[in-house]
Design an enzyme around this catalytic site. Structure first.
Site, PDB file in Angstrom:
ATOM      1  CG  HIS A   1      70.041  67.682  79.631  1.00 28.58           C
ATOM      2  ND1 HIS A   1      69.367  67.823  80.310  1.00 28.58           N
ATOM      3  CD2 HIS A   1      71.116  68.559  79.982  1.00 28.58           C
ATOM      4  CE1 HIS A   1      69.743  68.122  81.462  1.00 28.58           C
ATOM      5  NE2 HIS A   1      70.751  67.892  81.543  1.00 28.58           N
TER       6      HIS A   1
ATOM      7  CB  CYS B   1      76.492  71.301  82.345  1.00 30.19           C
ATOM      8  SG  CYS B   1      74.520  70.692  82.352  1.00 30.19           S
TER       9      CYS B   1
ATOM     10  NE  ARG C   1      72.376  73.703  85.663  1.00 31.52           N
ATOM     11  CZ  ARG C   1      72.944  72.654  85.956  1.00 31.52           C
ATOM     12  NH1 ARG C   1      73.830  72.955  85.665  1.00 31.52           N
ATOM     13  NH2 ARG C   1      72.559  71.109  86.040  1.00 31.52           N
TER      14      ARG C   1
ATOM     15  CB  CYS D   1      74.502  69.283  76.068  1.00 36.06           C
ATOM     16  SG  CYS D   1      75.435  70.310  75.582  1.00 36.06           S
TER      17      CYS D   1
END
Lengths: 272, 123
Positions: free
Chosen positions: A190, A233, A229, A186
């Site tokens: 991000h 991802c 979500r 992640c």
């Protein structure tokens, strides 16, 4: 010299292991403040739309007739319905369930687990003899959309009691660990690459990732949860997704939401 | 240089290369004999598609328990099982072996990431 370097790296590793949630939050925010010096931290709650003027303009046009509005209205009606035993959702939450979303997820010490809003809704139903809702259902999306709407403008205030530290750390480890065939985390997209491009899309900053859920995504054609979500991802990097409301995803939401402390809740929202 | 040229072109080179050539031929014959003697055993030991698939599922389950299962492994296992059900064992073996390799890679990823994630935390 080599010995000194080894000792220093060991000390750094030990420091990262000892890091407490407030220190994590401070370092996390500082990272994004430095990366995006001209953007206020709170503006990141709009995700990629905080980073690109043209995309923001298109998104704001969409917000003139927000696609999640129907879900809010449906959720309000569902929330007001009574259970078979005469009680209702209003009896399960403090303040009758109004304006409480910013305090979820929270650590349930008695159950020794992270309690998300979705989990609390189903626990409420079960406690009053009702069947739990499917977490991916439109009904669950509508209920959480309405509850989030009543919390708009409130400031995220997630707490981590000593008993919840293990769950917080598991969520943190999930966030930073690479997974899937493409070997992405992640954080890889991000944090490290926030603001960069992934094909035609701008990678949003992780700070603000939990402020706007549930969200109406055009590709979903419905309001969906943060866990949905997460799954999207994961599958995109070739990792197998987990069931919505699994312990791992709740822990991840716990960590991410704590990283939003001090930011303003703006759910439900719309995204492409 | 002169010595080298002599070695490469002279009678010494012919004698040395002749001896080496004979040795190589003998070694190849002995090696071939050993391989041919071993061949039936090797065939008997080659794993079946069922066995490889079972092993791949076991490794996949271990990776999944640690939250590191891969989509391509899941799909590969399903495909291998489908081929087995259709009676195509050779093709199932190939796909099951690929699934095993990706499952092992995902488990290695879980091992590596159990420690290395900490290096990515902003400090």
């Amino acid at each position: 010299m080599l010995n000194r370097l080894m000792i220093m790296s060991l000390l750094l590793a030990a420091a990262s292991l000892r890091a407490d949630p407030p220190s994590d939050l401070k370092a996390f925010r500082a990272f994004f403040e430095q990366r995006f010096a001209n953007i206020e931290i709170d503006d990141h709650r709009d995700g990629a739309y905080a980073l690109d003027a043209a995309k923001r303009e298109q998104w704001l046009s969409m917000e003139d007739f927000p696609p999640y509005e129907i879900a809010i209205e449906a959720g309000e009606a569902l929330f007001a319905e009574s259970f078979a035993d005469g009680s209702g959702y209003v009896d399960c939450f403090e303040n009758g369930g109004m304006g409480v979303k910013q305090t979820f997820p929270r650590f349930d010490v008695g159950a020794n687990t992270v309690q998300t809003l979705e989990l609390a809704i189903n626990e409420c139903r079960k406690a009053h003899g009702e069947a739990p809702l499917d977490y991916a259902s439109e009904t669950m999306g509508a209920l959480t959309a309405y509850m989030a709407y009543t919390s708009r403008g409130e400031t995220f205030a997630i707490t981590v009691p000593p008993e919840g530290l293990a769950a917080y750390n598991e969520g943190k480890a999930f966030f930073y660990a690479r997974r899937g065939q493409l070997n992405f985390s992640c954080a890889g997209c991000h944090v490290a690459s926030a603001g960069g491009m992934l094909r035609a899309e701008i990678l949003s900053a992780s700070v603000g990732h939990a402020t706007h859920w549930p969200t109406y995504r055009l590709k979903w054609e419905q309001v969906g949860s943060l866990h949905k979500r997460f799954n999207e991802c994961n599958e995109q990097v070739g990792a197998e997704g987990l069931p919505e409301q699994s312990a791992s995803y709740r822990n991840l939401e716990y960590f991410l939401s704590y990283m939003n402390n001090g930011m303003t809740l703006n759910g439900p929202a719309s995204r492409k | 240089m002169r010595l080298l040229r002599l070695y490469q072109t002279g009678p010494l080179a012919a004698r040395v290369s002749g001896r080496c050539g004979m040795t190589a031929v003998v070694l190849m014959l002995v090696g071939g004999l050993l391989l041919s003697l071993n061949a039936p055993d090797s065939q008997a030991e080659s794993p079946s598609a069922e066995a490889v698939l079972a092993q791949a599922i076991s490794v996949y389950d271990a990776a999944k328990a640690r939250g590191h299962a891969w989509v391509m492994t899941r799909d590969g296992l399903a495909k291998a099982q489908g081929l087995l059900d259709a009676g195509d064992a050779p093709a199932a073996l190939v796909v099951a072996q690929q699934a095993l390799e990706t499952a092992e890679a995902s488990l290695r990823q879980a091992d590596i990431e159990a420690k290395s994630w900490q290096a990515r935390v902003p400090k």
